[in-house]
Write a protein that holds these residues in place. Structure first.
Motif, PDB file in Angstrom:
ATOM      1  N   ILE A   1       0.867  -1.179   0.000  1.00 41.21           N
ATOM      2  CA  ILE A   1       0.000   0.000   0.000  1.00 41.21           C
ATOM      3  C   ILE A   1       0.902   1.227   0.000  1.00 41.21           C
ATOM      4  O   ILE A   1       1.725   1.397   0.921  1.00 41.21           O
ATOM      5  N   LEU A   2       0.796   2.038  -1.021  1.00 45.99           N
ATOM      6  CA  LEU A   2       1.607   3.257  -1.135  1.00 45.99           C
ATOM      7  C   LEU A   2       0.767   4.426  -0.647  1.00 45.99           C
ATOM      8  O   LEU A   2      -0.215   4.810  -1.288  1.00 45.99           O
ATOM      9  N   TYR A   3       1.170   5.004   0.478  1.00 40.85           N
ATOM     10  CA  TYR A   3       0.376   6.077   1.079  1.00 40.85           C
ATOM     11  C   TYR A   3       0.982   7.444   0.759  1.00 40.85           C
ATOM     12  O   TYR A   3       2.072   7.778   1.212  1.00 40.85           O
ATOM     13  N   GLN A   4       0.277   8.209  -0.061  1.00 41.56           N
ATOM     14  CA  GLN A   4       0.649   9.563  -0.459  1.00 41.56           C
ATOM     15  C   GLN A   4       2.116   9.635  -0.924  1.00 41.56           C
ATOM     16  O   GLN A   4       2.964  10.262  -0.287  1.00 41.56           O
ATOM     17  N   PRO A   5       2.391   8.980  -2.050  1.00 39.31           N
ATOM     18  CA  PRO A   5       3.776   8.917  -2.532  1.00 39.31           C
ATOM     19  C   PRO A   5       4.323  10.286  -2.947  1.00 39.31           C
ATOM     20  O   PRO A   5       3.591  11.171  -3.379  1.00 39.31           O
TER      21      PRO A   5
ATOM     22  N   PHE B   1       5.204  13.990  -9.257  1.00 35.29           N
ATOM     23  CA  PHE B   1       5.950  12.733  -9.229  1.00 35.29           C
ATOM     24  C   PHE B   1       5.066  11.564  -9.666  1.00 35.29           C
ATOM     25  O   PHE B   1       5.487  10.709 -10.452  1.00 35.29           O
ATOM     26  N   VAL B   2       3.825  11.524  -9.154  1.00 33.47           N
ATOM     27  CA  VAL B   2       2.914  10.431  -9.502  1.00 33.47           C
ATOM     28  C   VAL B   2       2.651  10.405 -10.998  1.00 33.47           C
ATOM     29  O   VAL B   2       2.673   9.343 -11.643  1.00 33.47           O
ATOM     30  N   ASN B   3       2.408  11.560 -11.604  1.00 34.40           N
ATOM     31  CA  ASN B   3       2.120  11.625 -13.043  1.00 34.40           C
ATOM     32  C   ASN B   3       3.300  11.142 -13.878  1.00 34.40           C
ATOM     33  O   ASN B   3       3.118  10.538 -14.939  1.00 34.40           O
TER      34      ASN B   3
ATOM     35  N   LYS C   1      -1.079  15.652   0.717  1.00 31.77           N
ATOM     36  CA  LYS C   1       0.383  15.708   0.845  1.00 31.77           C
ATOM     37  C   LYS C   1       1.081  14.886  -0.237  1.00 31.77           C
ATOM     38  O   LYS C   1       2.287  14.640  -0.164  1.00 31.77           O
ATOM     39  N   THR C   2       0.329  14.488  -1.241  1.00 28.08           N
ATOM     40  CA  THR C   2       0.890  13.714  -2.350  1.00 28.08           C
ATOM     41  C   THR C   2       1.611  14.640  -3.328  1.00 28.08           C
ATOM     42  O   THR C   2       1.157  15.756  -3.602  1.00 28.08           O
ATOM     43  N   ASP C   3       2.731  14.164  -3.863  1.00 24.99           N
ATOM     44  CA  ASP C   3       3.441  14.889  -4.927  1.00 24.99           C
ATOM     45  C   ASP C   3       2.870  14.410  -6.263  1.00 24.99           C
ATOM     46  O   ASP C   3       3.293  13.395  -6.817  1.00 24.99           O
TER      47      ASP C   3
END
Length: 675
Positions: free
Chosen positions: A337-341, A371-373, A366-368
């Motif tokens: 589970i990746l929490y707010q990477p 970075f996710v995109n 608080k997610t970047d």
């Protein structure tokens, strides 16, 4: 009546009189003109009055008798305590008493697990929830005078302590105590605590609480058997002072599957009730465990909520790790589970992508998102500096697995970044975003499969608030934990989707919540709500075969098997239109919770009476109860009045008067040849 309205009425009379005198010359001795003038005055004055439409106060009086609530315990414990005849006679006595009928409005209820507005009694209910009955009475008879006669043994098997909920009813309660009050010598297996799952070649712990009721010193033996084999035994001594024991021991898990056991304290020769001496229990032995890693570089209550929900299933364990810690232990986990990477997750994303691993991703404030995109090809999220609160709305057309409605719309909103997520692959929405009362088509929780990999995406944080709200709604975390467990089960398995999926337990305890669920899909793997499903059940001991139909409920089918007796069953679920079926097996453990009691709970019922300004009675004192109710000045019939403001136009008499005066005038004029 207002002065302004009174002036209008006087003015209407003057106008009507002038019109009548003007139209008919009443000078002289022509009596016909006087009659015509009078009729015209009545017509005009009535018409003007209807136009003015004055309002009058209308006061009506009526009497209101107090209610008398007769709540009858319809559980099987009443039959076990041999009180059914007493209850039936008492209900008939109350129902036929003319003095009570004159003074009260009698309302009859029965209760077991639920409250029913009925005096029909079967004494077959397998649960007693007095707390729920009191809670519903507090709503139904709020702001009324409604004393309650409670016919019960006072033994509750489900719900909160009813002594405290009785105070909230805000009505005097008169318990009629059913059952024997004599204390007999009795041994009882009070409680048995054991995990639902165990792992192969391990020992699983068992805790047993054994109680004794008696004055002399006695010795007995506690035994646990599996089939005909004894797997544990221990001698136990009791006395009047030392009247309870807590036993802690372990049993081996040597075979995979459901293992059934019977724990019992051997009865004394003088015991009257031996049903409460034993309990059946079962443990499902499994040979694997799912280790889940929650990867996060921030501290948030959501992490604890996920961990607690997932670990309610003994087959799963959860570790909360930083990205660096996860990479050093990655081979120990079957699910991530990746929490707010953010950018510290770069190596984690690369590793998961390289291994084509399943994952659950939580995006929040608080997610970047940049970075996710960059590190995902399946979806992109708008990048904004604003946040938004989103409530959840269940998508009832979700068919990947069965999701029960947890009353998501009552849950507090999740916080997330403002903007939309766009997807390059087909996705299935579990929950839609809802802003206030406006439901959107944007997903809040979704799942998708691509290239043999499964992923669940949650677009919001503060899911810990959902778990708390679920507890407030249901007095238990079970529903929410089951919901999270299904997400984990979906991600932890790569099993190919079948057209017929069955959701059931390996064993069922008690008599409630025995439900088997199923989903059926067409050839395009779309949920088919038009199919007819049947389940064929076979009792392995008696070889009796039972066929039951499934009913459609939302996005799944279900069948209730609560009526089945204890035993081992095999089953086959078949679709009627196609040659598709699935089979399985389960076990129903025998446990008669309503027969665990030997006496009425006199102290509890007396506390209820004391806290609500009522009085407790035994069955033999029914006539005393009736006399007390009839003499109690708190339950007097009350005369009430209601005042209504009625406009004149509501009086049909005036409309009839207008029509009558015009008609008489017309006929008289016609008769005299004036028309």
């Amino acid at each position: 009546m207002q002065i302004e309205t009174l002036l209008y009425i006087i003015l209407s009379g003057i106008i009507a009189l002038l019109v009548a005198l003007f139209q008919y010359n009443v000078k002289g001795k022509n009596k016909s003109n006087w009659l015509f003038a009078f009729l015209r005055f009545i017509s005009v004055f009535t018409l003007l009055l209807l136009l003015v439409n004055p309002k009058f106060e209308k006061i009506s009086f009526y009497t209101e008798k107090p209610n008398l609530i007769i709540a009858v315990d319809n559980s099987s414990s009443i039959a076990h305590l041999q009180q059914t005849e007493n209850v039936s006679e008492l209900v008939s006595t109350l129902k036929e008493n003319k003095n009570l009928l004159d003074k009260f409005n009698l309302n009859f209820f029965s209760f077991g697990k639920d409250l029913q507005a009925s005096d029909s009694l079967s004494f077959k209910e397998q649960e007693t929830n007095i707390d729920k009955a009191f809670s519903e009475f507090s709503q139904i008879y709020k702001n009324t005078t409604s004393p309650i006669i409670l016919l019960s043994d006072g033994n509750q098997t489900y719900g909160n302590d009813y002594v405290y909920s009785a105070e909230k009813v805000n009505q005097p309660i008169y318990p009629i105590i059913l059952g024997d009050t004599v204390k007999y010598t009795d041994l009882k297996l009070q409680q048995l605590n054991v995990n639902k799952y165990a792992f192969l070649k391990n020992n699983f712990p068992v805790e047993a609480i054994v109680a004794y009721n008696g004055n002399s010193s006695v010795t007995s033996k506690f035994v646990v058997t599996s089939g005909v084999s004894t797997v544990y035994s221990e001698n136990i001594s009791f006395s009047k002072e030392d009247n309870s024991k807590i036993l802690n021991f372990t049993l081996p898990a040597n075979r995979v599957g459901v293992q059934s056991y019977k724990a019992q304290i051997l009865p004394l020769d003088s015991e009257k009730n031996t049903i409460n001496n034993y309990k059946n229990f079962a443990v499902e032995v499994i040979d694997q465990k799912t280790n889940v890693a929650i990867v996060s570089d921030l501290i948030h209550p959501d992490l604890g909520a996920f961990k607690k929900s997932i670990e309610t299933n003994e087959q799963r364990s959860v570790s909360i790790l930083s990205p660096k810690e996860y990479l050093s232990q990655k081979n120990d986990f079957q699910l991530v589970i990746l929490y707010q990477p953010n950018n510290t997750f770069k190596s984690v994303f690369e590793d998961l992508q390289q291994n084509n691993a399943n994952k659950l991703v939580v995006l929040g404030t608080k997610t970047d998102y940049s970075f996710v995109n960059k590190n995902t090809t399946d979806y992109k999220h708008d990048i904004t500096s604003q946040t938004e609160d989103y409530q959840a709305s269940l998508n009832t057309n979700y068919t990947t697995f069965i999701i029960d409605d947890l009353d998501f719309e009552s849950f507090p909103p999740l916080q997330s970044a403002f903007g939309k997520a766009t997807f390059s692959i087909p996705v299935e929405t579990i929950l839609n975003k809802k802003i206030g009362s406006i439901e959107t088509e944007d997903p809040l929780l979704l799942s998708f499969e691509t290239n043999g990999r499964r992923e669940v995406l949650l677009l919001g944080e503060d899911i810990w608030r959902w778990r708390a709200q679920s507890f407030l709604n249901n007095k238990s975390f079970n529903n929410f934990d089951t919901f999270i467990g299904k997400l984990v089960q979906y991600l932890a398995s790569n099993k190919r989707k079948n057209r017929l999926n069955i959701d059931y337990e390996s064993f069922y305890q008690g008599s409630s919540n025995r439900v088997i669920k199923a989903q059926f899909f067409n050839k395009n793997y779309e949920f088919d709500a038009k199919e007819s499903l049947n389940i064929i059940l076979k009792n392995k001991t008696t070889e009796e075969i039972t066929t039951l139909p499934f009913i459609l409920k939302g996005n799944h089918y279900q069948v209730d098997i609560s009526h089945l007796p204890a035993g081992e069953y095999s089953f086959t679920v078949k679709a009627t239109s196609e040659n598709i079926s699935e089979s399985g097996a389960f076990q129903i453990l025998e446990y008669y919770i309503e027969q665990q009691f030997l006496n009425a709970n006199v102290s509890k019922l007396e506390q209820v009476a004391e806290k609500t300004n009522g009085t407790s009675y035994f069955v033999a004192k029914t006539e005393t109860l009736i006399d007390d109710l009839l003499k109690d000045e708190r339950y007097a019939t009350i005369q009430k009045s209601s005042k209504n403001i009625v406009p004149l136009i509501d009086f049909k008499f005036f409309l009839g008067l207008l029509i009558l005066s015009l008609a008489i005038e017309w006929f008289l004029r016609k008769y005299k040849g004036l028309i």
